[in-house]
Design a protein around this motif. Structure first.
Motif: not given
Length: 50
Positions: A27, A31, A34, A38-39, A41-45
């Protein structure tokens, strides 16, 4: 690690050492690399696990 920090196995279990060297370090590096850390790959879950 424990000797260097002056901690016993009860005060600094191996799990804490591993988390600090993997997740927390990742992490911190994210930071720095990026914007916002943020990661990549971002997943909306909604949290559903199949």
């Amino acid at each position: 690690m424990r000797a260097r920090l002056g901690r016993s196995a009860a005060q600094l279990p191996l799990a804490c050492i591993l988390v600090g060297g993997t997740w927390a370090a990742g992490r911190q590096i994210a930071s720095e690399k990026r914007n916002g850390g943020v990661p990549p790959v971002q997943i909306d879950s909604d949290g559903t696990v199949f």
